[in-house]
Write an enzyme that holds these catalytic residues in place. Structure first.
Site, PDB file in Angstrom:
ATOM      1  N   GLU A   7       0.834  -1.201   0.000  1.00 31.39           N
ATOM      2  CA  GLU A   7       0.000   0.000   0.000  1.00 31.39           C
ATOM      3  C   GLU A   7       0.874   1.259   0.000  1.00 31.39           C
ATOM      4  O   GLU A   7       1.835   1.364   0.767  1.00 31.39           O
ATOM      5  CB  GLU A   7      -0.878  -0.056   1.251  1.00 31.39           C
ATOM      6  CG  GLU A   7      -1.858   1.077   1.426  1.00 31.39           C
ATOM      7  CD  GLU A   7      -2.706   0.900   2.686  1.00 31.39           C
ATOM      8  OE1 GLU A   7      -3.630   1.701   2.895  1.00 31.39           O
ATOM      9  OE2 GLU A   7      -2.436  -0.060   3.453  1.00 31.39           O
ATOM     10  N   LYS A  55      -9.191   2.506  -1.902  1.00 26.86           N
ATOM     11  CA  LYS A  55      -9.483   1.798  -0.656  1.00 26.86           C
ATOM     12  C   LYS A  55     -10.887   2.147  -0.186  1.00 26.86           C
ATOM     13  O   LYS A  55     -11.294   3.320  -0.213  1.00 26.86           O
ATOM     14  CB  LYS A  55      -8.449   2.189   0.393  1.00 26.86           C
ATOM     15  CG  LYS A  55      -8.468   1.378   1.676  1.00 26.86           C
ATOM     16  CD  LYS A  55      -7.261   1.754   2.530  1.00 26.86           C
ATOM     17  CE  LYS A  55      -7.124   0.915   3.775  1.00 26.86           C
ATOM     18  NZ  LYS A  55      -5.888   1.247   4.528  1.00 26.86           N
ATOM     19  N   CYS A  89      -5.637  -3.440   2.358  1.00 26.98           N
ATOM     20  CA  CYS A  89      -5.388  -3.492   3.796  1.00 26.98           C
ATOM     21  C   CYS A  89      -6.648  -3.639   4.641  1.00 26.98           C
ATOM     22  O   CYS A  89      -7.214  -4.712   4.743  1.00 26.98           O
ATOM     23  CB  CYS A  89      -4.585  -2.263   4.228  1.00 26.98           C
ATOM     24  SG  CYS A  89      -3.757  -2.492   5.827  1.00 26.98           S
TER      25      CYS A  89
END
Length: 643
Positions: free
Chosen positions: A46, A115, A169
Site C-alpha cells: 500500500e 481503498k 489493507c
C-alpha cells in the site's frame, strides 16, 4: 507445456518516506526480480510510491503531484517488462484524496482501485487525509499519467480463466470484505496491497484472515505489506508477504528483514474453478445492485514444465504431519464407529457379522465393530467373526484371521468354502483348472452367501469390508464382496487403511498378542487370495501387480474426482508428486487402467450398500458421485494416446 497455473508474487520493497524517486527504483527492482522468476502478476505494498507513514505530507499538493510523476517513471522504466504489477499511491480527484492501487503493465495503466474502508482508530488516522472509494460513482474515469483509466472499487481484471480483484489493507479486516463481493462477481485471485504494522499476536491473526478469506472466496489471496523503511516513530512494519489458495498457505516470506524480498508461488486456476463449479452455494448469491467493470488484460498462464516449482502431495488422503495424522485417524475411526452403531440400533440387530480374511480391509472392519460394541456397552461376542478359507488362503493370513478374531473376543466361526465351490463348479460345468474370473468370483459370492445367511440366522447385519479404492477400480465381485448391509470402509482409501490399522495398534491396543497380529497384517501383501498359493505356500495373487500401485490410483482418484483434472495434468502432477518414482510412461500406463476401470465399473457403485463418508472424496451414488453406468472413458483415454 503446462496450463492452468498463474505465477504470482508478493513483493516487499524497501522505501524512504516521501522519497518518491528512491521508491521508484525499489519498485522497479522488485518488478525486475519478479520478471526474472517468470511471474505474471505481482502486488506491492500500500502506498509504496510515497511510503505509508507520510502523515500530513499527504496534504501537500506538490507531494501528490510528485507521486503521479513517480508513477509515470515506473511506467517508463517497466515498459519492456511482461509482469503485471499493482503499485500504491495517493490520487487526487476534485479536491479529494484517495488511497489507490494501480494496475500497470508494459507502460499502460489498466485501472485504479481506491481503498473502501479507512481505519481511523488506535494508531491509524487515514480519514484525516483520505476519502473512501465508496464515494466514487461507478464508472468514474480519470486522467492519470496522460492516460484515461477507470477508477472504481468494483473493477475486475480478466485474462481468460484468470480474474483478479483488489482490496486494500483494512478492507480485509471489515465484517464483509470487498473481496467477498469481488469473488462472487468472478474474481478467483484477490490482491491486497497493505500497510499493517506488527504487534504481539497480530501477525497470527492477520495470517488467519488471509487464509480464511481465501477459503471463503475459493480464491487465491496474494498479500503484501510494507516493511523496512517505513517510519518507526510509534509503530513498526515487518513486511508480511503471504500467498494463500483456498485456505492453504502456498508461500510466506520472512518478516523483519532489512532487505527487500519477493515471495513467489503458482496459483492453480483450474483447481479453483473446479471447486467453484462443484460448490453450488458459492454461486447462489447474487447482488444485482452492485455493478462491476471488467478490464481485459493479458497474463501468462502456460508454462514449460521446468518453470513450475509447485509440488504436489503424493498421498493426498494422508496428512504428512504425525499429530494431524493421529487426529484424523481418531476422527475417521469415530465416524465409522458411530455410523455402524446407528445402523446396528436402527436395524434392531442382535449381532454384527464380519468376514475376516487376514487382510487389511477386513481387519479394519473388525476393529470398527469391536469399538462399536464397546461403545454400545454390548459384549464383543455380539460380533461373529467368520473366516472362510478357500483355494488361495495361505497359512499366514489364515492364522492371522483366526488369531485376531479370538484375541479381540469376538465369536469365532470357521466355514471352509472349498467343498461348496467344488460342488458349484460341477453344477455350472466349470473345469476346476479353469482359473478364469468365474473361478474367482464363485468363491467371493460363496463367502458373501455364507455371511448373509449367518446374519439371517442370528438376526444380525453383515458389515462390509471393501474400501474406497476398490470401489473406484471396481475391484470387487458384483453381488459378492461388493455387497453387505453396511460398508464401514466405503469412504476409506486403500492408502489410508494401513494407517488406520497402525493407529489402532499403536494407540488402542494394550495386549501384545493383538498388536503383533495387527503389525503382521499390515506387512502382508494385498491380495484377494482367490488363486492357489505358490509352491512355497506364499500369496501368488498380488492385487497391485494386476491393477497397479494403490498409492498411484489413490492419487488419481483424489485429484480426478475432487478437482476434475485432465489426464495430461494428472500425469504431470503424479510424476512430480512421486519425485521420479514413476516415469511418464509408467504413470500413463496406470492412469489408462484407472480410467478404463473407473468408468466400466460404475454399475457396481450404483448398487453400493450404505456406508459413512469420512473425507472429501466419496463415491456413493446417493451422495458425492452420480455417474451413469453407460458413461464412456474414450474422451479421457484419447488424451493419453501416443502421439
Amino acid at each position: 507445456m503446462v496450463s492452468g497455473f498463474l505465477k504470482v508474487a508478493s513483493a516487499v520493497p524497501g522505501v524512504r518516506i516521501a522519497d518518491c524517486q528512491y521508491n521508484v527504483q525499489q519498485i522497479i527492482d522488485r518488478m525486475a526480480a519478479a520478471e526474472d522468476d517468470g511471474v505474471a502478476l505481482c502486488v506491492l505494498p500500500e502506498l509504496c510510491i510515497t511510503g505509508y507513514t507520510c502523515g500530513d505530507l499527504f496534504g501537500q499538493p506538490y507531494f501528490i503531484a510528485a507521486a503521479e510523476s513517480a508513477l509515470d517513471d515506473v511506467l517508463s522504466l517497466s515498459h519492456t517488462m511482461n509482469v503485471m504489477a499493482v503499485v500504491g499511491l495517493p490520487i487526487q480527484i476534485d479536491g479529494r484524496l484517495f488511497n489507490c492501487a494501480v494496475v500497470i503493465r508494459e507502460g499502460k495503466i489498466y485501472g485504479a482501485v481506491p481503498k473502501t474502508y479507512l481505519p481511523n482508530y488506535n494508531e491509524f488516522y487515514e480519514a484525516r487525509w483520505f476519502t473512501s472509494g465508496a464515494e466514487l460513482p461507478h464508472g468514474t474515469t480519470i486522467t492519470l499519467c496522460g492516460q484515461e483509466v477507470p477508477i472504481d472499487t468494483n473493477l475486475l481484471f480478466r485474462s481468460g480463466a484468470v480474474c483478479f480483484g483488489i482490496e486494500i489493507c483494512e478492507d480485509m479486516w471489515s465484517p464483509i470484505p470487498p473481496s467477498s463481493y469481488l469473488a462472487l462477481a468472478g474474481a478467483n485471485i484477490i490482491l491486497n496491497p497493505s500497510a499493517s504494522n506488527d504487534m504481539v499476536g497480530k501477525h497470527a491473526y492477520r495470517k488467519q484472515l488471509v487464509v480464511g478469506q481465501s477459503a471463503r472466496c475459493m480464491a487465491a489471496y496474494v498479500y503484501s505489506s510494507c516493511g523496512f523503511g517505513e517510519s518507526t516513530t510509534d509503530i513498526v512494519f515487518a513486511g508480511s508477504a503471504i500467498i494463500a489458495e483456498n485456505g492453504v498457505v502456498l508461500s510466506e516470506g520472512n518478516r523483519f528483514l532489512l532487505t527487500p524480498q519477493n515471495v513467489v508461488a503458482e496459483v492453480d486456476i483450474d483447481k479453483l474453478q473446479s471447486q467453484r463449479m462443484r460448490v453450488t452455494t458459492f454461486r447462489d448469491y447474487s447482488d444485482e445492485e452492485r455493478k462491476y467493470t471488467t478490464v481485459s488484460v493479458n497474463l501468462k498462464t502456460e508454462y514449460e514444465e521446468h518453470e513450475i516449482s509447485r509440488t504436489f502431495e503424493p498421498h493426498p488422503f494422508i496428512p504428512s504431519n504425525e499429530k494431524t495424522m493421529d487426529e484424523n485417524c481418531a476422527e475417521i475411526f469415530n465416524i465409522q464407529t458411530n455410523g455402524l452403531a446407528q445402523r446396528f440400533i436402527a436395524s434392531h440387530s442382535k449381532c454384527a457379522v464380519v468376514g475376516i480374511s487376514g487382510g487389511l480391509d477386513s481387519t479394519l472392519a473388525l476393529l470398527v465393530a469391536v469399538k462399536t460394541m464397546d461403545k454400545l456397552k454390548l459384549p464383543r461376542e455380539k460380533i461373529i467373526g467368520v473366516t472362510m478359507p478357500g483355494f488361495g488362503t495361505t497359512d499366514r493370513t489364515y492364522n492371522n484371521a483366526v488369531g485376531l478374531i479370538k484375541a479381540l473376543g469376538a465369536d469365532f466361526r470357521e466355514v471352509s468354502i472349498r467343498s461348496a465351490c467344488e460342488q458349484h463348479f460341477k453344477d455350472i460345468c466349470l473345469d476346476p483348472n479353469d482359473r478364469s474370473v468365474t473361478y474367482e468370483n464363485s468363491q467371493a459370492r460363496e463367502r458373501t452367501q455364507i455371511l448373509m445367511d449367518i446374519a439371517n440366522k442370528e438376526g444380525g447385519i453383515v458389515v462390509g469390508t471393501g474400501d474406497l479404492s476398490e470401489l473406484a477400480l471396481g475391484w470387487a465381485t458384483y453381488n459378492g464382496d461388493h455387497m453387505s448391509m453396511y460398508g464401514v470402509n466405503a469412504g476409506v482409501p486403500k492408502t489410508l487403511v494401513r494407517h488406520l490399522v497402525q493407529f489402532v495398534a499403536d494407540k488402542n491396543v494394550e495386549d501384545e498378542i493383538t498388536r503383533k497380529i495387527l503389525l503382521d497384517i499390515i506387512d502382508t501383501p494385498i491380495s484377494p487370495e482367490l488363486l492357489p498359493a505358490d509352491k512355497n505356500g506364499k500369496i501368488a495373487q498380488k492385487t497391485e501387480d494386476l491393477v497397479g500401485p494403490y498409492e498411484l490410483h489413490d492419487f488419481y482418484l483424489y485429484n480426478f474426482v475432487r478437482f476434475g483434472y485432465a489426464p495430461k495434468r494428472l500425469i504431470f502432477m503424479a510424476v512430480r508428486a512421486f519425485d521420479g518414482k514413476y516415469s511418464d510412461e509408467v504413470a500413463t500406463k496406470w492412469l489408462k487402467v484407472f480410467f478404463k476401470r473407473f468408468f466400466a465399473q460404475q454399475f457396481k457403485r450404483s448398487a453400493l450398500p450404505d456406508g459413512p463418508k469420512v473425507g472429501s472424496v466419496s463415491l456413493s451414488p446417493r451422495g458425492d458421485w452420480r455417474m451413469p453406468s453407460d458413461a464412456s472413458a474414450n474422451l479421457w483415454l484419447s488424451q493419453l494416446q501416443d502421439d
